[in-house]
Design an enzyme around this catalytic site. Structure first.
Site, PDB file in Angstrom:
ATOM      1  NE  ARG A 149      -5.814  -7.068  -0.380  1.00 45.55           N
ATOM      2  CZ  ARG A 149      -6.727  -6.121  -0.174  1.00 45.55           C
ATOM      3  NH1 ARG A 149      -7.972  -6.457   0.104  1.00 45.55           N
ATOM      4  NH2 ARG A 149      -6.393  -4.844  -0.250  1.00 45.55           N
ATOM      5  N   GLY A 164       0.832  -1.195   0.000  1.00 44.42           N
ATOM      6  CA  GLY A 164       0.000   0.000   0.000  1.00 44.42           C
ATOM      7  C   GLY A 164       0.863   1.238   0.000  1.00 44.42           C
ATOM      8  NE  ARG A 165      -2.671   5.091   2.065  1.00 43.28           N
ATOM      9  CZ  ARG A 165      -2.318   5.432   3.294  1.00 43.28           C
ATOM     10  NH1 ARG A 165      -1.528   6.454   3.493  1.00 43.28           N
ATOM     11  NH2 ARG A 165      -2.772   4.759   4.337  1.00 43.28           N
ATOM     12  CB  ILE A 166       2.935   2.872   4.858  1.00 44.39           C
ATOM     13  CG1 ILE A 166       2.060   4.043   5.309  1.00 44.39           C
ATOM     14  CG2 ILE A 166       4.161   2.751   5.763  1.00 44.39           C
ATOM     15  CD1 ILE A 166       1.452   3.869   6.688  1.00 44.39           C
ATOM     16  NE  ARG A 215      -4.198   0.030  13.928  1.00 47.18           N
ATOM     17  CZ  ARG A 215      -3.640   1.123  13.457  1.00 47.18           C
ATOM     18  NH1 ARG A 215      -2.325   1.118  13.184  1.00 47.18           N
ATOM     19  NH2 ARG A 215      -4.358   2.216  13.243  1.00 47.18           N
ATOM     20  CD  GLU A 268      -1.198   0.165  20.529  1.00 51.55           C
ATOM     21  OE1 GLU A 268      -1.710   1.269  20.176  1.00 51.55           O
ATOM     22  OE2 GLU A 268      -0.410  -0.466  19.826  1.00 51.55           O
ATOM     23  CG  HIS A 277       0.612   2.808  17.995  1.00 54.86           C
ATOM     24  ND1 HIS A 277      -0.614   2.187  17.999  1.00 54.86           N
ATOM     25  CD2 HIS A 277       0.796   3.235  16.714  1.00 54.86           C
ATOM     26  CE1 HIS A 277      -1.156   2.227  16.799  1.00 54.86           C
ATOM     27  NE2 HIS A 277      -0.308   2.865  15.998  1.00 54.86           N
TER      28      HIS A 277
END
Length: 327
Positions: A175, A153-155, A236, A265, A285
């Site tokens: 995917r 994805g973006r990151i 996550r 958290e 985090h």
């Protein structure tokens, strides 16, 4: 509107340029963390618009049903911490920008910091120096090794670019649609899931946590990793099968981990297994926790409040509520 902002632990938001967008509202900022239902209901009893900082506070039905004045929840990103169906039933709009066009460079940078810290044993070497014992071991160089990006994805794309800049061989697993996009953009994709986990020296996870991805990294996957390999999770904790990472590290595959996320958290237990292992680097985090990233995120969040106040709600995740939202 009466606006409440929860969990601004270091009182940062009022110092950002985007806070000027709140000039027309009566804003209360809370700098501590409270999850108790009675305490939350008490402090939010007059709130009309509630601002959340990611998933720091769970906004569940018992709290929502005690907030008759609440009309809007404004936040950014995914919302597993909000009972959206209850919001709809109670006439509360949930607005959450999904920032589809803007990667979190802050998270990507933190991810790369974790890679470097773990591979070069930076926290351990610092602790050794502080203890007066000089060097405590020998780290590993990144150049020439294989970086695995799980979830393109973006990151993930930004972290892949960092790996390339460090002279690493980058490999992607995701995917099929994401794999096709990665190939089209010139990245190498793994021949199979098994070859991805067994062949990479560093694997970094970059997926949203949704029902389809919860526990997507299994104990069997981790058992395929090299005893010299590193698993990095700045996305996550729920992406990894419960208990699997601790067990895998104890078994020696992978040999290291670097994590910025935990199942519960804020995690304040110094006896947590990941915090007691010498081959693990942990941070609380902080992937998205930078002034620049906050300003980007809260520009969206505050714009959502102003849009609602103007009668044109935006980024609404429960559109059925619009016909009967609270006046």
């Amino acid at each position: 509107m009466k606006v409440a902002i929860l969990d601004d632990w270091f009182d940062t938001l009022r110092t950002l340029p985007c806070f000027a967008r709140m000039a027309a509202h009566d804003v209360t900022i809370w700098n501590d963390h409270v999850q108790d239902v009675d305490a939350l209901a008490d402090r939010l009893r007059d709130t009309e618009a509630l601002v959340l900082i990611r998933e720091r506070t769970q906004i569940r039905t018992p709290v929502l049903e005690r907030l008759p004045k609440l009309r809007l929840i404004s936040q950014r990103s995914v919302y597993p911490h909000i009972d959206v169906e209850t919001c709809t039933r109670l006439g509360i709009v949930v607005s959450s920008s999904q920032h589809a066009d803007t990667p979190s460079y802050a998270t990507a940078e933190l991810t790369w910091g974790l890679v470097l810290a773990a591979m070069r044993q930076i926290p351990q070497q610092m602790a050794s120096l502080q203890a007066g014992t000089w060097q405590c071991g020998v780290g590993s160089t990144l150049r020439g090794r294989t970086l695995g990006i799980y979830g393109y994805g973006r990151i993930g794309k930004v972290v892949a670019e960092y790996g390339r800049a460090f002279g690493m061989h980058v490999q992607v697993w995701a995917r099929e649609a994401s794999l096709a996009r990665a190939r089209n953009e010139g990245w190498t994709t793994a021949a199979s899931r098994a070859s991805f986990f067994s062949g990479c020296d560093v694997i970094s996870l970059h997926m949203r946590l949704v029902p389809a991805t919860r526990g997507i990294v299994t104990a069997a996957d981790l058992a395929l990793m090299k005893p010299t390999a590193l698993l990095v999770n700045s996305s996550r904790a729920g992406l990894v099968e419960p208990g699997a990472l601790v067990a895998a590290l104890r078994a020696g595959r992978p040999g290291m981990a670097a994590v910025d996320v935990f199942e519960d958290e804020p995690m304040r237990d110094p006896a947590h297994p990941l915090l007691t292992m010498p081959n693990v680097v942990c941070t609380p985090h902080i992937g998205y926790v930078s002034r620049e990233e906050y300003d980007i995120q809260f520009t969206d969040i505050f714009d959502q409040i102003n849009a609602y106040a103007a009668g044109t709600p935006m980024n609404v995740v429960n559109p059925d509520v619009l016909a009967e939202r609270r006046g």
